[in-house]
Design an enzyme around this catalytic site. Structure first.
Site, PDB file in Angstrom:
ATOM      1  N   HIS A  41     -60.011   3.016 -21.613  1.00 46.90           N
ATOM      2  CA  HIS A  41     -60.765   2.514 -20.465  1.00 46.90           C
ATOM      3  C   HIS A  41     -61.752   3.583 -20.054  1.00 46.90           C
ATOM      4  O   HIS A  41     -61.442   4.769 -20.106  1.00 46.90           O
ATOM      5  CB  HIS A  41     -59.816   2.207 -19.291  1.00 46.90           C
ATOM      6  CG  HIS A  41     -60.425   1.314 -18.280  1.00 46.90           C
ATOM      7  ND1 HIS A  41     -61.238   1.791 -17.282  1.00 46.90           N
ATOM      8  CD2 HIS A  41     -60.370  -0.027 -18.131  1.00 46.90           C
ATOM      9  CE1 HIS A  41     -61.644   0.761 -16.547  1.00 46.90           C
ATOM     10  NE2 HIS A  41     -61.144  -0.351 -17.047  1.00 46.90           N
ATOM     11  N   ASP A  72     -55.998  -5.810 -20.324  1.00 48.15           N
ATOM     12  CA  ASP A  72     -56.045  -6.859 -21.335  1.00 48.15           C
ATOM     13  C   ASP A  72     -54.907  -6.780 -22.341  1.00 48.15           C
ATOM     14  O   ASP A  72     -54.722  -7.693 -23.131  1.00 48.15           O
ATOM     15  CB  ASP A  72     -57.378  -6.788 -22.100  1.00 48.15           C
ATOM     16  CG  ASP A  72     -58.538  -7.199 -21.213  1.00 48.15           C
ATOM     17  OD1 ASP A  72     -58.373  -8.179 -20.479  1.00 48.15           O
ATOM     18  OD2 ASP A  72     -59.584  -6.532 -21.249  1.00 48.15           O
TER      19      ASP A  72
HETATM   20  N1  ACO Z   1     -58.772   2.601 -30.325  1.00 45.04           N
HETATM   21  C1  ACO Z   1     -59.057   3.743 -31.001  1.00 45.04           C
HETATM   22  N2  ACO Z   1     -59.875   4.730 -30.562  1.00 45.04           N
HETATM   23  C2  ACO Z   1     -60.429   4.548 -29.349  1.00 45.04           C
HETATM   24  C3  ACO Z   1     -60.191   3.391 -28.583  1.00 45.04           C
HETATM   25  C4  ACO Z   1     -59.326   2.400 -29.095  1.00 45.04           C
HETATM   26  N3  ACO Z   1     -59.059   1.291 -28.393  1.00 45.04           N
HETATM   27  N4  ACO Z   1     -60.881   3.478 -27.427  1.00 45.04           N
HETATM   28  C5  ACO Z   1     -61.532   4.649 -27.471  1.00 45.04           C
HETATM   29  N5  ACO Z   1     -61.264   5.299 -28.635  1.00 45.04           N
HETATM   30  C6  ACO Z   1     -61.729   6.641 -29.016  1.00 45.04           C
HETATM   31  C7  ACO Z   1     -63.193   6.630 -29.433  1.00 45.04           C
HETATM   32  O1  ACO Z   1     -63.337   6.403 -30.822  1.00 45.04           O
HETATM   33  C8  ACO Z   1     -63.632   8.000 -29.009  1.00 45.04           C
HETATM   34  O2  ACO Z   1     -63.137   8.926 -29.950  1.00 45.04           O
HETATM   35  P1  ACO Z   1     -63.973  10.289 -30.286  1.00 45.04           P
HETATM   36  O3  ACO Z   1     -64.000  11.063 -29.010  1.00 45.04           O
HETATM   37  O4  ACO Z   1     -63.204  10.924 -31.380  1.00 45.04           O
HETATM   38  O5  ACO Z   1     -65.346   9.832 -30.720  1.00 45.04           O
HETATM   39  C9  ACO Z   1     -62.869   8.245 -27.703  1.00 45.04           C
HETATM   40  O6  ACO Z   1     -61.680   7.455 -27.842  1.00 45.04           O
HETATM   41  C10 ACO Z   1     -63.625   7.835 -26.449  1.00 45.04           C
HETATM   42  O7  ACO Z   1     -64.016   6.460 -26.596  1.00 45.04           O
HETATM   43  P2  ACO Z   1     -65.372   5.843 -26.068  1.00 45.04           P
HETATM   44  O8  ACO Z   1     -65.681   4.616 -26.842  1.00 45.04           O
HETATM   45  O9  ACO Z   1     -66.410   6.917 -26.007  1.00 45.04           O
HETATM   46  O10 ACO Z   1     -64.958   5.492 -24.579  1.00 45.04           O
HETATM   47  P3  ACO Z   1     -65.707   4.494 -23.615  1.00 45.04           P
HETATM   48  O11 ACO Z   1     -65.325   4.889 -22.242  1.00 45.04           O
HETATM   49  O12 ACO Z   1     -67.171   4.444 -23.943  1.00 45.04           O
HETATM   50  O13 ACO Z   1     -65.106   3.060 -23.984  1.00 45.04           O
HETATM   51  C11 ACO Z   1     -63.657   1.174 -24.048  1.00 45.04           C
HETATM   52  C12 ACO Z   1     -64.109   2.429 -23.261  1.00 45.04           C
HETATM   53  C13 ACO Z   1     -64.875   0.316 -24.383  1.00 45.04           C
HETATM   54  C14 ACO Z   1     -62.730   0.354 -23.143  1.00 45.04           C
HETATM   55  C15 ACO Z   1     -62.926   1.644 -25.338  1.00 45.04           C
HETATM   56  O14 ACO Z   1     -61.774   2.396 -25.008  1.00 45.04           O
HETATM   57  C16 ACO Z   1     -62.543   0.474 -26.245  1.00 45.04           C
HETATM   58  O15 ACO Z   1     -63.352   0.050 -27.079  1.00 45.04           O
HETATM   59  N6  ACO Z   1     -61.295  -0.113 -26.095  1.00 45.04           N
HETATM   60  C17 ACO Z   1     -60.907  -1.272 -26.842  1.00 45.04           C
HETATM   61  C18 ACO Z   1     -61.492  -2.534 -26.193  1.00 45.04           C
HETATM   62  C19 ACO Z   1     -60.809  -2.878 -24.877  1.00 45.04           C
HETATM   63  O16 ACO Z   1     -59.598  -2.881 -24.768  1.00 45.04           O
HETATM   64  N7  ACO Z   1     -61.637  -3.239 -23.882  1.00 45.04           N
HETATM   65  C20 ACO Z   1     -61.160  -3.675 -22.572  1.00 45.04           C
HETATM   66  C21 ACO Z   1     -61.447  -2.650 -21.530  1.00 45.04           C
HETATM   67  S1  ACO Z   1     -60.769  -3.146 -19.971  1.00 45.04           S
HETATM   68  C22 ACO Z   1     -61.840  -4.319 -19.404  1.00 45.04           C
HETATM   69  O17 ACO Z   1     -63.007  -4.304 -19.654  1.00 45.04           O
HETATM   70  C23 ACO Z   1     -61.296  -5.366 -18.617  1.00 45.04           C
END
Ligand code: ACO
Length: 428
Positions: free
Chosen positions: A306, A363
């Site tokens: 998140h 979620d």
């Molecule tokens: N699985 C694996 N790796 C992940 C995940 C995941 N679900 N989420 C983040 N990471 C990793 C990224 O690859 C990144 O790694 P790095 O630092 O080595 O490059 C690090 O964690 C940070 O991730 P970002 O994408 O930069 O974080 P951001 O804050 O931009 O994204 C998000 C947040 C979109 C929620 C992300 O965690 C994600 O894609 N999660 C899966 C989708 C999801 O569950 N979305 C619902 C969110 S809640 C809502 O909107 C109601």
């Protein structure tokens, strides 16, 4: 605490005010920055940018706090109703008994949709995604209420707010009925909000409609948990679209489209698809944890991570407990919940997820609960949209009435080619 910060740039010092919120969060006020220094700020994804000051929702992602107008989400989910939470978000306080009763009557009398709007469904293909239908229907409503949608007119806003809250369950249920070829079931206004929604989704005209109160309460709680989450992607969309003074139907329709994406509200559908894939593949959760760690796999653990929470999402905790309770009460054994539990445990003890603070979000478990209520997978994000409607409305209302509001218009740093002469097409 200092209420000013100094920026040293190009041999000069500039003082920037520091704004402090009621819970102690600090923000550098850069509203005068460009005028004073010629600089803008660059913050892709807006991770460090506050777009507004807001009195609606407080969340502290470091410790897992979520409060609406000062009330803890745990208390609202346990003791409140969705319609009470909607009132709280939109009008700023919990309603008195008299206000609540009047609110229910006021909203409920708008549950029917215009019969001509009903005909719009016929134009969609049978398998159209219900989010496509929902967003189209929401903006289509503006065509039916053209004389009452002026964003700057208080009386117009009041009626639009009631229409949106009342009609979104009807619109959503009709899109489901359309997808399975069943007749539309009209709302019954003596039922509660969640009960009516379940009735419209699952009743058929040839049989008596009985909605299980356990299911209605579980759905009501799910709606409460989704009601607002401050400046997320879809809510920021409402504010941005609304800042042009486009009507509220247009603004929430745009928000619906933003919510649809798998990185936002579409994640609940993606989680269940992922759990199904793991189940079909023999249930080896470790394999998928490893896959999610490989950057070139293009696979993420959906429902994990998140932008704001760096700890367990408090809503996920409540839904996890509700899942156990509701499945037990309904006598349902869902192997997907077992897989979800194993996956969460495997991720919790993995360094990759620990280092990046990746915990289950709202979620992750909601899909399991929606399944128990009989809601089909491609309706999950629609359920999220129904729950989020009061938040979108409250944030829009705050934005449109704030003296600080200007049309949303970010700047950019241009990195394209410098000026060059036009070359006629036969000389390129
Ligand atoms: N699985 C694996 N790796 C992940 C995940 C995941 N679900 N989420 C983040 N990471 C990793 C990224 O690859 C990144 O790694 P790095 O630092 O080595 O490059 C690090 O964690 C940070 O991730 P970002 O994408 O930069 O974080 P951001 O804050 O931009 O994204 C998000 C947040 C979109 C929620 C992300 O965690 C994600 O894609 N999660 C899966 C989708 C999801 O569950 N979305 C619902 C969110 S809640 C809502 O909107 C109601």
């Amino acid at each position: 605490m200092a209420n000013k910060a100094t920026l040293h740039y190009d041999g000069r010092d500039y003082e920037l005010p520091v704004i402090i919120g009621t819970e102690g969060e600090k923000a550098l006020d850069i509203r005068g920055l460009r005028d004073q220094t010629g600089l803008i700020t660059l913050d892709s994804g807006y991770g460090n940018t506050g777009a507004c000051a807001s009195e609606i929702t407080f969340l502290d992602g470091e410790v897992g706090i979520l409060r609406h107008r000062g009330y803890a989400i745990e208390d609202l989910a346990e003791h409140g109703t969705f319609m009470e939470t909607a009132y709280l978000l939109i009008y700023g306080d919990l309603p008195t008994r008299a206000q609540y009763d009047a609110w229910i009557v006021d909203v409920t009398r708008h549950t029917l949709i215009h019969e001509n709007l009903r005909h719009v469904y016929q134009g969609f293909p049978l398998k159209a995604h219900p989010m496509a239908i929902l967003s189209s229907m929401l903006v289509s409503m503006s065509a039916f209420y053209q004389d009452q949608y002026n964003a700057m007119d208080r009386a117009h806003s009041d009626i639009t707010i009631r229409r949106l809250l009342a009609k979104i369950p009807t619109i959503a249920a009709f899109s489901y009925k359309k997808s399975i070829g069943q007749p539309f079931i009209y709302p019954e206004n003596h039922r509660s909000y969640a009960e009516n929604l379940l009735h419209m989704l699952f009743a058929v005209p040839c049989e008596e409609s009985n909605v299980d109160p356990v299911m209605a309460r579980a759905l009501d709680q799910l709606l409460i948990l989704h009601a607002d989450h401050e400046q997320n992607c879809s809510t920021s969309t409402v504010r941005l679209v609304g800042s042009s003074q486009a009507n509220l139907y247009a603004a929430v329709s745009a928000a619906c489209c933003a919510l649809w994406g798998p990185l936002h509200g579409g994640a609940n559908q993606a989680v269940v698809d992922m759990l199904g894939r793991i189940q079909q593949d023999g249930g080896d959760v470790k394999k998928y944890v490893e896959l999610a760690k490989k950057k070139d796999s293009n696979f993420r653990l959906m429902g994990f991570g998140h932008r704001v929470y760096k700890i367990f999402d408090p809503r996920a905790k409540i839904i996890r407990d509700a899942c156990d309770r509701v499945l037990k009460k309904l006598g349902i054994k869902d192997p997907m919940l077992d897989i979800a539990t194993e996956l969460a445990e495997a991720a919790r003890s993995d360094d990759y997820f620990i280092e990046r603070n990746l915990y289950p979000n709202v979620d992750f478990y909601s899909g399991v609960l929606y399944r128990a209520l009989g809601i089909p997978t491609d309706m999950f994000t629609v359920m999220f949209a129904i729950g989020r409607m009061p938040g979108w409305i409250a944030q829009w209302k705050e934005m449109i009435t704030s003296p600080d509001t200007r049309i949303g218009r970010p700047r950019q740093v241009y990195t394209g080619p410098p000026a060059r002469p036009y070359v006629p097409i036969d000389k390129r």
